[in-house]
Enzyme design. Structure first.
Site, PDB file in Angstrom:
ATOM      1  N   HIS A   1       6.841   2.630   6.183  1.00  0.00           N
ATOM      2  CA  HIS A   1       6.022   3.258   5.141  1.00  0.00           C
ATOM      3  C   HIS A   1       4.659   2.588   5.161  1.00  0.00           C
ATOM      4  CE1 HIS A   1       6.440  -0.128   2.226  1.00  0.00           C
ATOM      5  NE2 HIS A   1       7.651  -0.233   2.732  1.00  0.00           N
TER       6      HIS A   1
ATOM      7  N   HIS B   1       7.641  -9.487  11.673  1.00  0.00           N
ATOM      8  CA  HIS B   1       7.181  -8.877  10.426  1.00  0.00           C
ATOM      9  C   HIS B   1       6.598  -9.914   9.464  1.00  0.00           C
ATOM     10  CE1 HIS B   1       7.489  -5.521   7.440  1.00  0.00           C
ATOM     11  NE2 HIS B   1       7.558  -6.523   6.578  1.00  0.00           N
TER      12      HIS B   1
ATOM     13  N   GLY C   1      12.670  -8.770  -2.951  1.00  0.00           N
ATOM     14  CA  GLY C   1      12.078  -7.439  -2.962  1.00  0.00           C
ATOM     15  C   GLY C   1      13.116  -6.344  -3.131  1.00  0.00           C
TER      16      GLY C   1
ATOM     17  N   GLY D   1       5.262  -7.485  -0.070  1.00  0.00           N
ATOM     18  CA  GLY D   1       5.227  -6.558  -1.197  1.00  0.00           C
ATOM     19  C   GLY D   1       5.389  -7.213  -2.549  1.00  0.00           C
TER      20      GLY D   1
ATOM     21  N   ASP E   1       3.131  -3.528   3.560  1.00  0.00           N
ATOM     22  CA  ASP E   1       3.263  -3.300   5.001  1.00  0.00           C
ATOM     23  C   ASP E   1       1.964  -2.849   5.650  1.00  0.00           C
ATOM     24  OD1 ASP E   1       5.845  -4.102   4.920  1.00  0.00           O
ATOM     25  OD2 ASP E   1       6.712  -2.243   5.680  1.00  0.00           O
TER      26      ASP E   1
ATOM     27  N   ARG F   1      -5.169  -0.971  -4.167  1.00  0.00           N
ATOM     28  CA  ARG F   1      -5.995  -0.986  -5.372  1.00  0.00           C
ATOM     29  C   ARG F   1      -7.383  -0.392  -5.106  1.00  0.00           C
ATOM     30  NH1 ARG F   1      -1.556  -1.580  -7.556  1.00  0.00           N
ATOM     31  NH2 ARG F   1      -0.636  -3.644  -7.793  1.00  0.00           N
ATOM     32  N   ALA F   2      -7.857   0.408  -6.070  1.00  0.00           N
ATOM     33  CA  ALA F   2      -9.259   0.832  -6.064  1.00  0.00           C
ATOM     34  C   ALA F   2     -10.083  -0.284  -6.687  1.00  0.00           C
ATOM     35  CB  ALA F   2      -9.426   2.113  -6.865  1.00  0.00           C
TER      36      ALA F   2
ATOM     37  N   ASN G   1     -11.140   0.672 -14.747  1.00  0.00           N
ATOM     38  CA  ASN G   1     -11.160   1.015 -13.327  1.00  0.00           C
ATOM     39  C   ASN G   1      -9.762   1.440 -12.913  1.00  0.00           C
ATOM     40  OD1 ASN G   1     -11.317   1.238 -10.574  1.00  0.00           O
ATOM     41  ND2 ASN G   1     -11.663  -0.946 -10.194  1.00  0.00           N
TER      42      ASN G   1
END
Length: 612
Positions: A11, A131, A185, A309, A337, A426-427, A556
């Site tokens: 993903h 990983h 996780g 994550g 990821d 995130r923006a 935001n």
């Protein structure tokens, strides 16, 4: 030396390009394909990275994949054998895919690479990092530290689910690992599934829901699900879970333990889900704290780098910071990821090829504010907007700031697209919807009429770095919105006895501070500090808003609706603008007013994307 990193096939596929240790470009494939969490080979993201570096694939020395497929297959096979005959249905479904595709991933990757510009002329080396090596490299090498402890936590890679290591200059050594099926996780994802949210997508909803509940199930979790040791190591009792060999995260024994079946997606939330969220959040925070204390004692390091994550759990990060286990903490903004693509490239650069790190520059990291995606020239922007049928005004740099600050002060919701797109979930003021944090109605308005998402979900504040301590209990940088801190006491509003007695979702509409739109029900906020060095235009905008209102804080949230990837292009921004109740759109130096647009271009955007 140019190295291209790739993450794909699980993903959040992504590509990243590193040149002589410098991060040139990085982007997720979903932003180009408009498919949330796209897992396909990142053709578009990789092609963008090559363009940004001014080359094609023939100019790339090495391509590095972010994990090792054979080790992952080994784990899958050993797990099924160990638990046979349980899980035969899942085994039967998984094996054809592995036998047909994943065992031949190296040849598949080479075929995919040939489709990129210059791909048929490429004669470099195809490498594979592990990983968690990719996660650890993404955490340490771009950090502002010459040496640090490194902690990575996620669902699972090949075998590893948690790793503890130490980085020094261009060296990175993993000291300890915790292996599958024992995973912090996956434990959190089990509760994500059980509370009715989508795994690998809805974990942040569980985190946002937690303050509405009471941690009533903490002891139940510790007694039955996880054996958490004082040093943070742990084991999970697999008799309660189904993720090893089944088709769901939890089983009937888990449901019996917590008093009923899993909540169905989109079903009404009850106090039980809120209490479960509060409980797993508390257990996660305790596990992270114990791991951090253990690695601090073992290594003597005063700096900590985080990725994986679980490192996106900004509440746990904020608690870790406040505990003072480490003097400084740095978190990879693309901790999941997608960031594995960047980590794989950096691992190849520094660990495989022994290239030196770039010189450190004080507290400034090597992520360029995480603004590593595509930008669009004025000509490209105009052409894109004209093709979409948009009506716009071109203004000067100063007028962009003036008119946008005026719109915010007037209580209007603004779509804000400027410069290079952010890398990570995130923006950060490049592809954001922004608004006045002082508005008591703004949180509800944005959730229901702009984002089309659940009403309980909080919004984050962007605050000028120089003013952060005046508004939040935070005295450090938080440029990537990965630390939660409380609003300072002097900015809070005293609640009445009746308001304090409220439970669950009834807490939502109580105004708690001078900036209610970004103050969660427990007085916390997921803070982004805005720095002139990395985003001068966004910094100038908030400064102008402060000059008008006395407040250096604005709302935001990411520029998208629920289920949609964050916008990438001007055309994406315009479609979202026309499909929501955003009132003003600012793309570069182009300003668009909703009332000026052709009504025929309005879209029924609410159901345009699959719910996340």
């Amino acid at each position: 030396m140019r190295i291209l990193g790739i993450s794909a096939f699980y993903h959040d596929s992504a590509a990243a390009l590193v040149e002589d240790g410098r991060v040139v470009a990085a982007a997720q494939e979903e932003r180009f394909t408009r498919k949330k969490h796209d897992s396909a080979f990142p053709h578009h993201a990789a092609a963008f990275c090559l363009r940004e570096a001014g080359t094609d694939l023939s100019g790339i020395d090495d391509v590095v994949f972010y994990d090792k497929p054979f080790l992952k297959f080994e784990r899958l096979l050993e797990t099924y054998v160990a638990m046979a005959p349980k899980g035969f249905k899942s085994f039967r479904m998984a094996m054809p895919v592995w036998m047909k595709e994943k065992l031949f991933q190296k040849s598949m990757l080479r075929d995919d690479l040939k489709t990129l510009p210059g791909g048929r002329a490429w004669n470099g080396e195809l490498l594979f990092a592990e990983h968690h090596q990719s996660h650890a490299a993404s955490a340490f090498f771009p950090s502002p530290f010459s040496e640090a402890a490194v902690l990575t936590m996620d669902g699972v890679g090949e075998w590893c689910t948690t790793s503890l290591g130490v980085g020094h200059d261009n060296e990175l050594k993993i000291l300890k690992e915790i292996h599958f099926p024992h995973s912090l996780g996956l434990l959190y994802s089990a509760f994500t599934y059980y509370t009715g949210f989508k795994v690998n997508s809805g974990e942040y909803k569980v985190m946002g829901l937690a303050p509405y509940g009471e941690p009533k199930f903490v002891q139940t979790i510790l007694d039955h699900l996880i054996d958490l040791k004082p040093d943070g190591s742990f084991r999970l009792d697999q008799s309660y879970f189904d993720y090893c060999t089944g088709l769901t995260m939890t089983n009937e024994r888990f449901a019996t333990l917590f008093g009923g079946p899993p909540r169905r997606p989109e079903q009404r939330l009850t106090q039980r889900e809120m209490d479960l969220a509060a409980s797993i959040q508390a257990v996660t925070e305790e596990a992270v704290l114990r791991l951090a204390r253990s690695i601090a004692a073992e290594t003597g390091q005063r700096n900590l780098c985080l990725a994986g994550g679980v490192a996106l759990n900004c509440v746990a990060n904020g608690k870790l910071l406040r505990e003072g286990v480490f003097e400084r903490i740095w978190i990879q903004p693309a901790a999941g990821d997608a960031g594995g693509a960047l980590g794989a490239a950096l691992a190849a650069c520094h660990q495989f090829k022994n290239q030196p790190r770039l010189p450190l520059n004080g507290h400034i990291d090597q992520m360029a504010g995480s603004y590593l995606g595509p930008a669009f020239s004025p000509a490209e922007t105009a052409a894109d907007l004209q093709a979409a049928g948009a009506r716009f005004t071109v203004v000067s740099d100063d007028e962009v700031i003036t008119r946008t600050a005026d719109a915010l002060a007037a209580g209007r919701a603004v779509g804000w697209m400027q410069g290079r797109m952010e890398f990570g979930p995130r923006a950060l003021g490049a592809r954001s919807i922004i608004a006045d944090a002082r508005s008591p109605a703004m949180q509800k308005l944005l959730n229901l009429k702009v984002k089309y998402r659940e009403s309980f979900r909080p919004f984050a504040p962007s605050v000028l770095r120089e003013d952060v301590a005046d508004w939040f209990e935070l005295a450090t940088d938080s440029p990537y919105m990965l630390l939660v801190a409380d609003v300072v006491a002097g900015r809070r509003r005293q609640m009445t006895a009746e308001e304090q007695a409220l439970f669950g979702i009834d807490k939502l509409n109580v105004q708690r501070s001078e900036i209610p739109a970004v103050t969660h029900v427990d007085y916390s906020a997921r803070v982004q500090t805005v720095h002139k060095e990395t985003n001068p235009r966004y910094h100038a905008l908030i400064s102008a808003f402060k000059a008008r209102t006395g407040c250096p804080v604005i709302v935001n949230t990411s520029f998208n609706v629920r289920g949609e990837p964050i916008v990438c292009t001007p055309a994406d921004a315009f479609r979202c603008f026309m499909g929501t109740e955003i009132e003003v759109l600012v793309v570069g130096n182009y300003i668009l007013e909703k009332d000026d647009q052709d009504p025929a271009l309005k879209r029924d955007y609410k159901d345009a994307f699959e719910l996340d």
